[in-house]
Design a protein around this motif. Sequence first.
Motif, mmCIF file in Angstrom:
data_model
loop_
_atom_site.group_PDB
_atom_site.id
_atom_site.type_symbol
_atom_site.label_atom_id
_atom_site.label_comp_id
_atom_site.label_asym_id
_atom_site.label_seq_id
_atom_site.Cartn_x
_atom_site.Cartn_y
_atom_site.Cartn_z
ATOM 1 N N HIS A 103 40.883 29.906 43.789
ATOM 2 C CA HIS A 103 40.744 31.253 44.359
ATOM 3 C C HIS A 103 40.209 31.216 45.794
ATOM 4 O O HIS A 103 40.303 32.208 46.522
ATOM 5 N N ASN A 104 39.639 30.076 46.170
ATOM 6 C CA ASN A 104 39.125 29.870 47.529
ATOM 7 C C ASN A 104 38.070 30.901 47.917
ATOM 8 O O ASN A 104 38.040 31.410 49.036
ATOM 9 N N ILE A 105 37.186 31.225 46.968
ATOM 10 C CA ILE A 105 36.035 32.085 47.254
ATOM 11 C C ILE A 105 34.764 31.428 46.700
ATOM 12 O O ILE A 105 33.941 32.072 46.050
ATOM 13 N N GLY A 106 34.658 30.126 46.939
ATOM 14 C CA GLY A 106 33.439 29.410 46.587
ATOM 15 C C GLY A 106 33.310 29.064 45.124
ATOM 16 O O GLY A 106 32.197 28.803 44.652
ATOM 17 N N GLY A 107 34.401 29.062 44.368
ATOM 18 C CA GLY A 107 34.363 28.733 42.954
ATOM 19 C C GLY A 107 34.267 29.955 42.056
ATOM 20 O O GLY A 107 34.491 29.864 40.844
ATOM 21 N N TRP A 108 33.915 31.118 42.628
ATOM 22 C CA TRP A 108 33.759 32.336 41.843
ATOM 23 C C TRP A 108 35.124 32.885 41.420
ATOM 24 O O TRP A 108 36.141 32.665 42.078
ATOM 25 N N SER A 109 35.125 33.628 40.316
ATOM 26 C CA SER A 109 36.368 34.273 39.870
ATOM 27 C C SER A 109 36.605 35.587 40.586
ATOM 28 O O SER A 109 37.736 36.098 40.628
ATOM 29 N N GLY A 110 35.564 36.155 41.158
ATOM 30 C CA GLY A 110 35.667 37.390 41.918
ATOM 31 C C GLY A 110 34.328 37.718 42.545
ATOM 32 O O GLY A 110 33.266 37.363 42.010
#
Length: 427
Positions: A182-189
């Motif tokens: 997701h390319n947001i630091g490992g977070w899902s959202g």
Amino acid sequence: MKLSATVAIAAAGTLAAAQGHHHAHHHAHKRDTVATSTVDEVVTVYQLDGTPVPYADVCQGIKNGDYKWAEGAAPSGACATTTSTSISVKAAEFIQTTVSISSSTSSTVITTSAVPTTSTTSTTPTTSSTSTTPTTSSTPAATTTASSSSSGTTGVDAAFPDGELSCDTFPSDYGAVALDYHNIGGWSGIQYPTYNSLETLVETIVTAVTGESCTEGAFCSYQCPEGYLKSQWPSTQGATGQSVGGIKCSGGKLVRTNTDYETLCIPGVQALSVKNTLSETVCICRTDYPGTESETLPSCVNPGQTIALANPDGDTYYQWEGKSTSAQYYINPPGYLEAAACTWGSSDKPLGNFAPMNLGLGYKGGLTYASIFPNTPTTDAVLGFNVRYDGASSECAWDANAKAYTGGGNGCTVSIAKGSSATLVLY
């Protein structure tokens, strides 16, 4: 305990039913709209507090006196031999409604700012028949591995150390599973809500896009191991049904938002597994709820593998305005890994929110209810392999050759007793 039931037909915002398209929760911010100039089909579905209930179970419950009709009499044509107005107050109330669905016009998707815009670099399906553990080619944002808490205990059952980890640290040491694609630091959202003047309701939500990270004021959601669900969401939720989920970045540190749980992940009700007998990996993607409400949580099952699906307990898990919730999954075609399958998609490929089939799963009052149904009206894509439930209360399957469901014309629902287990077989 008094329960309620609603029927979800071709509309977002209600829980998984055997017919129609809807999210695995009560309050979606994403709506599918369908023109109804030509009526082609009328669909009726029963749900118990948002969880799909097999028709036979409804009628048997009415007969036994466990349930009663909300209006005091059976709707026309439903369990025709039963009418009841004097069943005990603890009985469940079933409400039957119908809606006209047109298949002669196309549907459109209306989104709000709460719907993430996600891009990935992996959109081509794999063709190997010897797939291994799914991997992705996306380049993740820089993250830091979580260090041990002051207690020295780590793992999925370890208490999360409030206020100890910096917001740029993904808490993988405490059960959270990094989704780097997701390319947001490992977070899902990642969500940034704004509140009303009293800060009692969320009015708007801005969702992070690719390349952003968990920063001050953000609620950062995460994946858990197979069979587990995230335990964190704030008590302040959306004024119009939007949901917020995850831990919060506050004062530069990660803190829990639901102090009822010390751990980041909690086990779901053990009831349903998925077995893949195909030659390629199949990704079944769960909606991140409460959270961005997008299908960003992957459960990818490799050839010959069996995995548990996360099954929320509707009696104890996230509730909003008195309504419980269960899980909604999207069953993707084989050969696509999570970077392509478990992201917000578009109509040019039968992936993600345009996957051909939905699976609803939830536990309520001693029974797990599981359903499979076409992802209409969002897409007319057809799943190209067979699916069946083994070990459940009744027959429920999808025959790809016949392009038909067994156990229901537009989908089917089964129940699984507490302490029992069933398997969804892909073949």
